[in-house]
Design an enzyme around this catalytic site. Structure first.
Site, PDB file in Angstrom:
ATOM      1  N   SER A   1      19.548   6.382  -4.131  1.00  0.00           N
ATOM      2  CA  SER A   1      18.976   5.552  -3.069  1.00  0.00           C
ATOM      3  C   SER A   1      17.577   5.064  -3.423  1.00  0.00           C
ATOM      4  O   SER A   1      16.846   5.694  -4.190  1.00  0.00           O
ATOM      5  CB  SER A   1      18.907   6.342  -1.759  1.00  0.00           C
ATOM      6  OG  SER A   1      20.175   6.842  -1.416  1.00  0.00           O
TER       7      SER A   1
HETATM    8  N1  SAH Z   1      21.635  11.243  -2.492  1.00  0.00           N
HETATM    9  C1  SAH Z   1      22.145  10.609  -3.678  1.00  0.00           C
HETATM   10  C2  SAH Z   1      22.863   9.341  -3.297  1.00  0.00           C
HETATM   11  C3  SAH Z   1      24.099   9.164  -4.065  1.00  0.00           C
HETATM   12  S1  SAH Z   1      25.172   7.882  -3.486  1.00  0.00           S
HETATM   13  C4  SAH Z   1      21.053  10.362  -4.681  1.00  0.00           C
HETATM   14  O1  SAH Z   1      19.875  10.420  -4.301  1.00  0.00           O
HETATM   15  O2  SAH Z   1      21.337  10.141  -5.851  1.00  0.00           O
HETATM   16  C5  SAH Z   1      26.276   8.785  -2.463  1.00  0.00           C
HETATM   17  C6  SAH Z   1      27.023   9.916  -3.086  1.00  0.00           C
HETATM   18  O3  SAH Z   1      27.981  10.389  -2.132  1.00  0.00           O
HETATM   19  C7  SAH Z   1      27.832   9.554  -4.326  1.00  0.00           C
HETATM   20  O4  SAH Z   1      27.459  10.409  -5.373  1.00  0.00           O
HETATM   21  C8  SAH Z   1      29.278   9.784  -3.904  1.00  0.00           C
HETATM   22  O5  SAH Z   1      30.080  10.241  -4.944  1.00  0.00           O
HETATM   23  C9  SAH Z   1      29.123  10.832  -2.811  1.00  0.00           C
HETATM   24  N2  SAH Z   1      30.248  10.921  -1.871  1.00  0.00           N
HETATM   25  C10 SAH Z   1      31.025   9.921  -1.400  1.00  0.00           C
HETATM   26  N3  SAH Z   1      31.946  10.389  -0.540  1.00  0.00           N
HETATM   27  C11 SAH Z   1      31.752  11.744  -0.483  1.00  0.00           C
HETATM   28  C12 SAH Z   1      32.391  12.796   0.230  1.00  0.00           C
HETATM   29  N4  SAH Z   1      33.414  12.570   1.047  1.00  0.00           N
HETATM   30  N5  SAH Z   1      31.926  14.047   0.081  1.00  0.00           N
HETATM   31  C13 SAH Z   1      30.868  14.304  -0.754  1.00  0.00           C
HETATM   32  N6  SAH Z   1      30.231  13.350  -1.450  1.00  0.00           N
HETATM   33  C14 SAH Z   1      30.661  12.081  -1.322  1.00  0.00           C
END
Ligand code: SAH
Length: 210
Positions: A63
């Site tokens: 993000s």
């Molecule tokens: N907080 C992270 C943002 C990553 S984007 C950062 O700072 O890098 C969102 C993330 O959510 C992705 O890695 C994706 O794989 C994960 N995600 C999507 N659906 C999910 C689910 N049902 N359970 C757990 N993680 C999930």
């Protein structure tokens, strides 16, 4: 050894975080400390401190710094809190949370991302983070209730199971929607849940296996 990225990081905090109204000193200190460039793939390192989300592989993104700070501040975290994060991704947001609270429980559905985040966070010395690979749509019940929950991928609506894993007075911050999304802050009150819409956002969709 002096971290050559310190200057970029302090400038990021000054121009993207403080100047846009983030005031929580603990959040600001965490954003100044955590080496964001270690959480992006090597070929993206020059973009790490930019004012934008950055691809981290598997179609996912880390993000934008301001959104990380904004969501973290909105949770009003205390040093003794236990926090659940859904969407470990790069592990950057996880590190920010781990700087501010006692324990962070983080769930990621894509194994390769979780493993990489575990490696980076381990090398940085964090010992208060617990990882799970799986679908976080329904939270992580064994360790509930939590003072705060942060979701960094967007479901179509707020999962009831996540609200239920909040302590009384607990806060949940979550993007909701598909093409158009809004960030919501849910507070668990004595007689139910207060849901407040904060601002329009754009997150990757929450993957659901159920
Ligand atoms: N907080 C992270 C943002 C990553 S984007 C950062 O700072 O890098 C969102 C993330 O959510 C992705 O890695 C994706 O794989 C994960 N995600 C999507 N659906 C999910 C689910 N049902 N359970 C757990 N993680 C999930």
């Amino acid at each position: 050894m002096e971290d050559p990225w310190v200057e970029h990081r302090l400038k990021m905090v000054e121009t993207q975080i403080i100047s846009r109204g983030i005031t929580d000193e603990r959040v600001i200190a965490a954003m100044k400390k955590v080496p964001r460039h270690l959480f992006v793939p090597a070929e993206m390192v020059d973009y790490a401190y930019n004012d934008e989300p950055v691809p981290i592989g598997e179609g996912q993104t880390i993000s934008q710094p301001y959104i990380v700070a904004y969501m973290t501040e909105a949770l009003h975290l205390q040093p003794e809190d236990k926090v659940l994060e859904i969407g470990t991704g790069s592990g950057y947001q996880t590190a920010i949370l781990a700087e501010l609270v006692k324990e962070v429980y983080t769930v990621e559905i894509i194994a390769s991302l979780s493993l990489r985040a575990q490696e980076v966070l381990g090398k940085l010395g964090y010992r208060n983070i617990y990882f799970k690979i799986g679908d976080g749509t329904f939270g992580w019940e064994e360790n509930s209730p939590y003072e705060a929950i942060m979701v960094t991928a967007a479901p179509a609506r707020i999962p009831e199971q996540l609200e239920k894993q909040l302590k009384p007075g607990g806060r949940l911050i979550i993007p909701v929607g598909s093409a158009f999304q809004d960030l919501y802050l849910v507070t668990r009150e004595r007689d139910g849940f207060k849901r407040k819409k904060l601002l329009p956002v754009r997150f990757v969709p929450l993957i659901t296996t159920h």
